[in-house]
Design an enzyme around this catalytic site. Sequence first.
Site, mmCIF file in Angstrom:
data_model
loop_
_atom_site.group_PDB
_atom_site.id
_atom_site.type_symbol
_atom_site.label_atom_id
_atom_site.label_comp_id
_atom_site.label_asym_id
_atom_site.label_seq_id
_atom_site.Cartn_x
_atom_site.Cartn_y
_atom_site.Cartn_z
ATOM 1 N N ASP A 37 1.127 -1.181 -0.162
ATOM 2 C CA ASP A 37 0.049 -0.131 -0.049
ATOM 3 C C ASP A 37 0.855 1.141 0.007
ATOM 4 O O ASP A 37 1.949 0.968 0.156
ATOM 5 C CB ASP A 37 -0.787 0.022 1.117
ATOM 6 C CG ASP A 37 -2.085 0.923 0.981
ATOM 7 O OD1 ASP A 37 -2.065 1.763 0.248
ATOM 8 O OD2 ASP A 37 -2.957 0.912 1.783
HETATM 9 C C1 BGC Z 1 -4.912 3.567 0.029
HETATM 10 C C2 BGC Z 1 -5.099 2.316 -0.927
HETATM 11 C C3 BGC Z 1 -4.930 3.042 -2.365
HETATM 12 C C4 BGC Z 1 -3.724 3.847 -2.131
HETATM 13 C C5 BGC Z 1 -3.305 4.445 -3.950
HETATM 14 C C6 BGC Z 1 -3.801 4.307 0.057
HETATM 15 O O1 BGC Z 1 -3.704 5.383 0.806
HETATM 16 O O2 BGC Z 1 -4.968 2.809 1.240
HETATM 17 O O3 BGC Z 1 -6.304 1.704 -0.862
HETATM 18 O O4 BGC Z 1 -5.233 1.902 -3.274
HETATM 19 O O5 BGC Z 1 -3.516 4.671 -1.233
HETATM 20 O O6 BGC Z 1 -4.310 5.530 -3.669
#
Ligand code: BGC
Length: 784
Positions: free
Chosen positions: A292
């Site tokens: 993530d």
């Molecule tokens: C989120 C993810 C997301 C990623 C990219 C993160 O803050 O937890 O779910 O895909 O950002 O935007």
Amino acid sequence: MYLNNHKAIKNKTMKRKILLLSVLTVSFCQIQAQQKSSNVPQLGKNTVDEVVAAMTLEEKAQLLVGATMESFDGNGSVVGSTKKLVPGAAGTTTAISRLGIPATVLTDGPAGVRILPTRPGDSKTYYCTGFPIATCLASTWNASLVQQIGKAMGNEVLEYGCDVLLGPGMNLQRNPLCGRNFEYYSEDPYLTGKIAASMVEGVQSQGVGASIKHFAANNQETLRTVNDARISQRALREIYLKGFEIAVEDAQPWTVMSSYNHINGVYTQEEHKLLTTILRSDWGFKGMVMTDWTGTRNTVAQVHAGNDLMMPGKAEQIKDIVANVKSGKLAMADVDRNVKRMLEFILRTPHFKGYQYSNTPDLKAHAEITRHSAEEGVILLKNDDETLPFTKDVKNIALFGVTSYDFIAGGTGSGDVNKAYVVDLKDGLQNAGYTIESKVKTVYEKYKAYEDERLDEINKMRGWYLGPLRPEELSLDDTFIGLRAKKSDIAVITFGRNSGEGSDRHLAGDFELSQTERDLLTRVTRIFHAANKKVVVILNVGGVIETASWKYLPDAILLAWQPGQEGGNSVADILKGVVNPSGKLPMTFPMDYFDVPSSRNFPIDFVSHWNDEENPLLKDVKNVGYTNYEEGIWIGYRYFSTKNKEVSYPFGFGLSYTTFGFSKAELKRSGDHYIVAVKITNTGKVAGKEVVELYVAAPKGKLEKPVCELKAFAKTRLLKSGESEVVNLKFDIADLASFDELENSWVTDAGTYKVLVGASVSDIRSTISFSVDKPLIHKVSSED
Ligand code: BGC
């Protein structure tokens, strides 16, 4: 040359950009051609092993680190920045043109594609379809419908020049207050896994990848980047990992996103057992794992654990990999293994294949899909005296609730889609031919305009973690409501809730109705009922809210969820009876928040701040820095049914405008497979679809088990009055197993099992028994 072209692109109009992009592609191909002739291995022309062998350590490190922060390619050129490829996409991988490796684009997810809708100097727009939230899709219990939605989403990923959709989200809805529950499917891992698998299949049918996230146990937003989820091995395997296991085995997603949090003291992103032993050795995952969107962690541990890609990518991570390989702390074999997986991933992508994307997906066709899919996810919770669908006498509607004029299509944060429009309930009802009582409409519209202006300033400052504020409900007096009751045929009140990434929901005024909402509901029902007119409540929410204390007031309650950009039309179709509701709850609605087993171990009213994760003191705060999953496997209906605890609405519940008869279930066994056939007959007056749920009750064995667990489900086609369909529900003997921690094994006990087929967990229509003669034991790989 690559660099110069990129600089030029930045300052021109989009037409020229497209032209230049083609030139770029040509240049990229020319570079490839030249390099091929100079015998540098090229991805796609040479084997992956040959390409890996030709890479420098620096190039390998670059490939394992995302290129969102500008990084350089093998020729020293700046490439691959998100801004330049698809503005607003979440990130890109790094291009290494020397070896024919293009950048690829990763975009959120999960309710549609999230990119910027406009681009400077470009009159074209890049809106994407806002599909119903994941919870609404799970409420359809219709795997093939979810697959179609996945197809439409995947098509937008492809046509907007992206390679991977960062979704579906499939963490379990452990507690109603999790701020991101709307991005997740259910409190049940089987339903979660099956719906996610269909979504992945749909997305990937378009030649782009899906990324199932957040692996694993990211069940709260409060301090999500450091929170330690302390979970028993049994609960982990049976509840928090099971959905991922099903999705991996059924649909082989191209990618998995490792979560932010710790599990039992180890960051999931640093846990080899989770990312390699369980995910790959036990489940057979063949794709790529990305983190993530994390700041810097222990890079060596991440690479070793099997995080093939570090997102969004920082220059120091590249340096870290290089330095640690050189010092011997990171094995080159780990780096090569991950690089290989990255190359195998890139080979599948539209960017690698040179797909000429149109930037014009068929948004009209997708709007139709979202409208109809939301209609299957809407759940009828109450319908006294056939209040719904509206009778022919209903023409003029007193539409209360500020959310009726400001419908919520989806949640906030990275799960929010930049859609072209949202059909609110007022418009939906008007489109369906109803008149909205004019005075109430004027009052709400003026109030909304005033609030929008006021909140706009405040919301600009609140940022991601606090999320935007919405207008509070409006207080209306008895005289005003009384006049509306005279001038209209029925009252409809919408209550709305929104939440998103970075913080969890609150009890007061969020899980519970606010005092103003309660007051409005009480007055409207009292006054309309006195005038012999009915009241319908619409819940435009992303997660569970308290219903037990007020549900006796209105005549009907429709749980619309956040139904995507066509929401107002979808709900109006149901109110009018154009569509018969067929959604069922993918979670339990409790009588009280504190009935929820995890409620003692979940943060309540903690206000998150963006730099909380850097505060060392918070690490030792219960439910903030760490969370004890004391309830173990006893989440949702597993707890409520076993303990016979009263609920407001049970798991799997949903009404229809018709009724269905269930025949006696018949069970056939073939080896380790079971098929249960049951004939469903529409015994009512209008056409409708029924969800058929199959639960299994296990015999008493070594481990304590829930009274029943969902093991299969199906949805009928649209059955006309009197029509029947035989539904076949399948499960395997291995699906009946529980996880025995001491044996490190999945165990299906011998004994007599009961199959319970019904319309909800509390509405079982047919029961049938079968026995398992010998226990089945399946040992999992061990690392300890
Ligand atoms: C989120 C993810 C997301 C990623 C990219 C993160 O803050 O937890 O779910 O895909 O950002 O935007």
